[in-house]
Write a protein that holds these residues in place. Structure first.
Motif, mmCIF file in Angstrom:
data_model
loop_
_atom_site.group_PDB
_atom_site.id
_atom_site.type_symbol
_atom_site.label_atom_id
_atom_site.label_comp_id
_atom_site.label_asym_id
_atom_site.label_seq_id
_atom_site.Cartn_x
_atom_site.Cartn_y
_atom_site.Cartn_z
ATOM 1 N N LYS A 23 39.429 44.345 37.844
ATOM 2 C CA LYS A 23 38.807 45.024 36.534
ATOM 3 C C LYS A 23 39.139 44.195 35.750
ATOM 4 C CE LYS A 23 38.062 49.829 37.030
ATOM 5 N NZ LYS A 23 38.269 50.886 37.169
ATOM 6 N N THR A 24 38.297 43.682 34.638
ATOM 7 C CA THR A 24 38.473 42.931 33.467
ATOM 8 C C THR A 24 38.182 42.710 32.507
ATOM 9 O OG1 THR A 24 39.864 40.317 33.442
ATOM 10 C CG2 THR A 24 37.501 40.874 34.152
ATOM 11 N N ASP A 25 38.795 42.803 31.219
ATOM 12 C CA ASP A 25 38.043 43.440 30.085
ATOM 13 C C ASP A 25 38.049 41.938 29.303
ATOM 14 O OD1 ASP A 25 37.124 43.561 27.614
ATOM 15 O OD2 ASP A 25 38.368 45.525 27.949
ATOM 16 N N SER A 26 37.250 40.744 29.037
ATOM 17 C CA SER A 26 37.131 39.682 28.357
ATOM 18 C C SER A 26 37.929 39.693 27.300
ATOM 19 C CB SER A 26 35.452 39.051 27.975
ATOM 20 O OG SER A 26 34.735 39.828 27.449
ATOM 21 N N ASP A 27 37.464 41.488 26.378
ATOM 22 C CA ASP A 27 37.570 41.642 24.460
ATOM 23 C C ASP A 27 39.892 41.940 24.926
ATOM 24 O OD1 ASP A 27 35.828 40.413 24.063
ATOM 25 O OD2 ASP A 27 35.126 42.597 24.239
ATOM 26 N N CYS A 28 40.468 41.994 25.775
ATOM 27 C CA CYS A 28 41.226 42.708 26.413
ATOM 28 C C CYS A 28 42.503 41.319 25.944
ATOM 29 C CB CYS A 28 41.483 43.312 27.427
ATOM 30 S SG CYS A 28 43.615 43.719 27.572
ATOM 31 N N CYS A 61 44.446 41.370 29.099
ATOM 32 C CA CYS A 61 43.953 40.365 30.343
ATOM 33 C C CYS A 61 43.576 39.195 29.897
ATOM 34 C CB CYS A 61 42.334 40.940 30.356
ATOM 35 S SG CYS A 61 42.457 42.391 31.189
ATOM 36 N N THR A 114 44.779 44.499 36.616
ATOM 37 C CA THR A 114 43.193 45.306 36.444
ATOM 38 C C THR A 114 43.691 45.711 35.204
ATOM 39 O OG1 THR A 114 42.348 45.952 37.585
ATOM 40 C CG2 THR A 114 44.183 47.638 37.653
ATOM 41 N N HIS A 115 42.670 45.513 34.979
ATOM 42 C CA HIS A 115 42.233 46.393 33.431
ATOM 43 C C HIS A 115 42.120 47.251 33.692
ATOM 44 C CE1 HIS A 115 41.211 46.605 29.249
ATOM 45 N NE2 HIS A 115 40.610 47.638 29.206
ATOM 46 N N GLU A 127 42.715 50.603 30.351
ATOM 47 C CA GLU A 127 42.980 51.237 28.741
ATOM 48 C C GLU A 127 44.319 52.251 29.135
ATOM 49 O OE1 GLU A 127 39.886 51.523 26.128
ATOM 50 O OE2 GLU A 127 40.948 52.891 25.210
ATOM 51 N N HIS A 186 46.324 47.848 27.388
ATOM 52 C CA HIS A 186 45.506 47.651 28.625
ATOM 53 C C HIS A 186 46.871 48.493 28.879
ATOM 54 C CE1 HIS A 186 45.675 43.978 32.311
ATOM 55 N NE2 HIS A 186 46.277 45.136 32.718
#
Ligand code: AMP
Ligand code: ZN
Length: 139
Positions: free
Chosen positions: A2-7, A10, A48-49, A51, A100
């Motif tokens: 998983k990835t979060d473009s705002d993190c 990540c 992997t993302h 939280e 993360h």
């Protein structure tokens, strides 16, 4: 994965933000913390993302945590510190700023500036056992 473009982390995993890498595997990354509590402060993250820990897949956790013994040993021998705190701030109220999952490896020496307030308490009769039953029931 998983990835979060705002993190932020990540973005580090994706190579969009640079980091000072210590160790990289398919599943995890260790790098220098840019705001060190002590010289040699390292962060270890799953790639992997997730939280918080409760949202992390247990196999991603295992692939990350297995790196801790060698990382702790390397930090200890490289910095000459006497001990290492491995900390994981889980949730904002617990001091988590970057959402993360990450583990802090903080070198410790006698008399350093890092302190804990550890207000150890006591339980009333039966309270510990009933809380244990409640926790076990949620596993
Ligand atoms: P926490 O309060 O547990 O969320 O810790 C976040 C940590 O990330 C702090 O110790 C920061 O110094 C560290 N940090 C923030 N941005 C970066 C970055 N770009 N590279 C390395 N460490 C970072
Ligand atoms: Zn992330």
């Amino acid at each position: 994965m998983k990835t979060d473009s705002d993190c932020l982390f990540c973005k580090i995993v994706a190579g969009e933000i640079p980091c000072c890498t210590i160790l990289e595997t398919d599943d995890a990354l260790a790098f220098m913390d840019i705001g060190p509590i002590a010289r040699g402060h390292v962060l270890l993250i799953p790639k992997t993302h997730a939280e918080t820990l409760d949202a992390l897949d247990s196999s991603a956790m295992a692939a990350t945590a297995r790196l801790l013994p060698s990382l702790v040993s390397a930090v200890q021998t490289a910095t000459g510190c006497q001990g290492v705190n491995v900390l994981q701030n889980n949730g904002t109220v617990a001091g988590q700023i970057v959402p993360h999952v990450h583990f802090h490896l903080i070198p410790r020496v006698e008399g350093d500036a890092f302190t804990f307030n550890w207000p150890a308490g006591t339980y009333d009769e039966g309270e510990m056992e009933s809380l244990a039953i409640k926790i076990r029931s949620r596993l």
